[in-house]
Design an enzyme around this catalytic site. Structure first.
Site, PDB file in Angstrom:
ATOM      1  N   GLU A 189     -25.840   9.206  -2.620  1.00  0.00           N
ATOM      2  CA  GLU A 189     -24.402   9.309  -2.913  1.00  0.00           C
ATOM      3  C   GLU A 189     -23.748   7.927  -2.958  1.00  0.00           C
ATOM      4  OE1 GLU A 189     -23.687  12.097  -3.815  1.00  0.00           O
ATOM      5  OE2 GLU A 189     -24.813  13.599  -2.695  1.00  0.00           O
ATOM      6  N   ASP A 350     -26.330  10.603 -12.204  1.00  0.00           N
ATOM      7  CA  ASP A 350     -27.303  11.602 -11.757  1.00  0.00           C
ATOM      8  C   ASP A 350     -28.191  11.935 -12.946  1.00  0.00           C
ATOM      9  OD1 ASP A 350     -26.773  12.056  -9.103  1.00  0.00           O
ATOM     10  OD2 ASP A 350     -25.236  13.553  -9.496  1.00  0.00           O
TER      11      ASP A 350
END
Lengths: 523, 254
Positions: A189, A350
């Site tokens: 993250e 991502d």
């Protein structure tokens, strides 16, 4: 003349969702979908770029839970079974849509994708990671290491040994799968907090990525803002996400993936067609779910959806790629005029965005890579390549930050998930104390090794994230509690004089991640 | 061809071993130990959780009619107090905490003053803006090191320990940029601003919401970027006794 650099870094991750029951876990579908829709399309792109001998450089992080699942024999067997069902369905779909354009073209496209996937995976263990290892070896990609189970490091710093364990075991797994030392490290993250860089430096990591404000709000103002890395006081480089290239892809309102010509993710035959027709795909539970056969485009903001046309969408993906590269060129043209070194634009995404969520994402990505190779002003590189060219950089401590909502810890620390931290911290303290003790018996080491697996799995940031988003929150709650309970049970076993090993053996089979783990990573 | 009429299933109505029904084993409600742990959520929100051992719980029953508060302080300066219920065992506190090192006390308000029971770890709250500090330090990492590092496939970490892990060299500003040297003729001029002063020793001094280090005598000095046009530099000093003083200096760069 090169005026600036573009570093695209993809982050591939899924939580460890393997189950030993005869039908596996429902969540294993996440893995199967990602293989078909993201990882193999990415391999196809890289193969084409290799064949065309283009000097592409791409960063890719693949997390240990994903690497472990991609090499798991039980999951491979189940995936092939699922793939056979999907291929059977694709034949029925081609027949069902043969007279209706453009549905027939979409059906044929799916059939082609599924058949190609089967051909690649069939009989080849570890196919995906071995292909990526190949692309790293020939210099097309640079693979970054990541934490053992995607632990969110800023919230593990109450017991810093947990941060260290996440980093160390992540790197051990990188060695196991890629037989070399990693240079870069993907912080899950993009979660950074000062102190983490010390553990990265101890593990010989040279760089990591943060969100834009991680570098921008460093304790000393960065001279080049986010367009050059900074070295932390521990001599590890921090590269910041470029705000503009990020917004063009990620933004819910302005981002490319929301274009009305692109395929709609939510409209799926799993919810549209006759139940009996779909039944083989809905086994073993028999509930309606996503199947991957989707025939409509986003169309607009209402529920009304027009048919999807693959050719129109492919054309749009190329247009968007050209627009993306044009904007990056404009950026470096300007920045190079006010900087005394070429700027670097770091664009992390991502991986699963490309293909799974955004079906045309792989087409877009391939085109971006090709166009950048032809660009007179923009050069593709990885952060490591940049450090080789520009080894002198400013020293400053990045700010605590993440790429989550609002930029800090809010996603993983709020009302739905804050209850997990007293338990995670307590378990980390206990394991740290045991890891510092003298040499235990072989059996006790085995118990502590399994306890380490359970604690690392409980620390996956995915569970807190899912609790927050609420989609399959009960599953995430169960997984957190199960791993913590397993941990507590193992510690009771550790203190038992003549332990019954049944539970230990069961857990070793069930949570069989990290075969070479040594609990002393928590010392 | 497509009906789009089927509703998404409600998993709670279906019985199947693969569908979780919420019968997971419960975790302990506590670990019978005194603890107060602080965690930053973002620059403005601080989270904390606490627990007590049996003896402390017993002791606390003597104070059940007193108000219990969380006291938030930065070093020795109290920033705020928040009344809480001890049984809540966790709390979110809001404040202008950006960039501050914080400690929390959990205690009781008594006639004789504040009685802290537990003290937390120190948390460094993230800043919410670009630093005003512009003292640059530069570091050069040997290019050869990266080359070797990158190409040495399979080298063990021990190899690098043996070789001396950090073949790096620190340099003070100004940095020797290769790119700058390559240009034919170059003149770069800039200027910075030094702000200095004195405040009561032990106070917390903030400049545009960033902490400014002060020495034991209360002296401080900082270097700021001198921007074009008008620039307001606001300094706020929070004394230990709760007094607050502020000063604004206005500078113009033509």
């Amino acid at each position: 003349m090169t005026k600036g650099y573009l570093a695209i870094v993809l982050h591939a991750h899924l939580p460890y969702v393997r189950d030993l029951g005869p039908d596996g876990a429902l969540e294993e579908d996440w893995l199967y979908e990602a293989i078909i829709e993201t990882y193999i399309p990415l391999i196809r792109i890289l193969e084409k770029l290799e064949a065309d001998r283009l000097s592409v450089r791409l960063g890719l992080s693949i997390t240990p839970p994903l690497l472990n699942m991609l090499s798991d024999k039980i999951l491979l067997k189940r995936f092939l079974k699922r793939l056979d069902l999907l291929i059977d369905m694709s034949f029925q779909e081609v027949a069902r849509t043969k007279d209706s354009y453009p549905f027939c073209e979409t059906a044929e496209l799916y059939q082609e994708i599924l058949k190609d996937t089967k051909k690649r995976i069939n009989g080849s263990e570890n196919y995906v990671s071995s292909r990526f290892a190949h692309f790293q070896k020939i210099g097309l990609i640079e693979i970054l290491a990541s934490c053992a189970t995607h632990g969110y490091l800023p919230l593990l710093n109450v017991v810093p040994q947990s941060q260290k364990a996440q980093i160390k075991e992540g790197i051990n797994e990188y060695h196991r799968f890629f037989q070399k030392d990693p240079v870069g490290f993907w912080l899950p993250e993009c979660g950074y907090t000062p102190g983490v860089d010390k553990y990265l430096a101890d593990a010989n990591i040279r760089y990591f990525l943060t969100d834009t404000h991680g570098v921008l709000n460093a304790d000393t103002r960065p001279r080049y803002a986010t367009y050059a890395p900074i070295y932390t006081p521990n001599a590890v480089a921090a590269f910041a996400r470029d705000f503009e290239s990020s917004k063009q892809v990620w933004s819910a309102t302005e981002g490319y993936p929301g274009d009305f010509d692109y395929r709609d993710f939510y409209r799926d035959i799993g919810f549209d067609l006759d139940y009996k027709y779909l039944k083989p795909l809905l086994e073993p539970i028999g509930i309606r779910k996503m199947t991957g056969f989707k025939y409509h485009r986003i169309t607009g903001k209402s529920d009304h959806k027009e048919p999807y046309n693959p050719m129109h969408a492919a054309y749009k993906a190329k247009l968007h790629a050209a627009n993306f590269v044009f904007n990056r060129e404009a950026q470096v043209n300007y920045l190079s005029s006010v900087m005394d070194r070429p700027p670097i634009l770091v664009a992390p995404y991502d991986a699963e965005l490309f293909g799974h969520w955004w079906f045309e994402g792989p087409l877009f990505l391939e085109e971006v890579l090709r166009l950048t190779c032809q660009s007179p002003t923009l050069q593709l590189l990885t952060p490591c390549d940049y450090l080789k060219k520009h080894p002198t950089n400013q020293v400053a401590t990045p700010s605590s930050s993440s790429w989550g909502y609002n930029g800090y810890n809010e996603v993983w620390l709020e009302n739905s998930n804050d209850w997990i931290y007293p338990h995670l911290h307590e378990a980390s303290i206990l394991l740290n104390e045991l890891a510092k003790r003298g040499n235990p018996t072989t059996l006790k080491k085995r118990i502590l090794n399994q306890a380490s697996r359970e604690l690392l799995l409980a620390q996956s940031s995915d569970w807190a994230f899912i609790m927050k988003t609420g989609t399959v929150a009960e599953y995430a709650i169960r997984r957190t509690k199960e791993h913590l309970k397993n941990f507590n049970d193992l510690l009771v076993l550790y203190d038992t004089a003549d332990p019954n090993l049944e539970n230990l053996e069961r857990l070793e089979k069930l949570n069989a991640i990290f075969p070479g783990i040594d609990y002393r990573i928590f010392a | 061809m497509f009906s789009n009429s089927a509703q998404k299933p409600d998993l709670t109505e279906i019985n199947h071993p693969l569908i979780y029904k919420g019968q997971e084993s419960e975790l302990p409600s506590g670990y019978n130990k005194d603890c107060l742990v602080a965690m930053p959520r973002d620059p403005y929100w601080l989270f904390c959780y606490w627990d007590f051992n049996e003896q402390t719980w017993q002791k606390l029953t003597d104070y059940q009619n007193n108000i219990c508060t969380l006291r938030i302080r930065s070093k020795d300066t109290e920033l705020l107090k928040v009344p809480v219920s001890l049984l809540a065992k966790s709390w979110y506190v809001h404040g202008n905490f950006a960039g501050l090192p914080l400690t929390i006390d959990l205690g009781i308000e008594t006639q004789d003053g504040y009685l802290p029971f537990l003290t937390s770890n120190i948390v460094n709250m993230p800043p919410d803006s670009i630093s005003q500090k512009t003292d640059e330090l530069w570091l050069s990492i040997d290019e050869l090191y990266l080359d070797e590092y990158y190409t040495k496939i399979g080298a063990s970490p021990l190899f690098w320990q043996k070789e001396g892990k950090k073949k790096a060299q620190y340099m003070a500003s100004p940095m020797p940029l290769k790119e700058a040297k390559q240009k034919e003729h170059l003149l770069v001029c800039d200027t910075d601003l030094i702000v200095y002063g004195k405040t009561t020793p032990g106070s917390v001094l903030l400049q545009n919401e960033q902490t400014v280090p002060i020495d034991t005598n209360g002296n401080f000095q900082m270097k700021l970027k001198l921007n074009e046009g008008l620039q307001n530099i606001e300094l706020v000093s929070y004394a230990k006794n709760g007094l607050v003083k502020s000063k604004i200096i206005t500078i113009k760069r033509g």
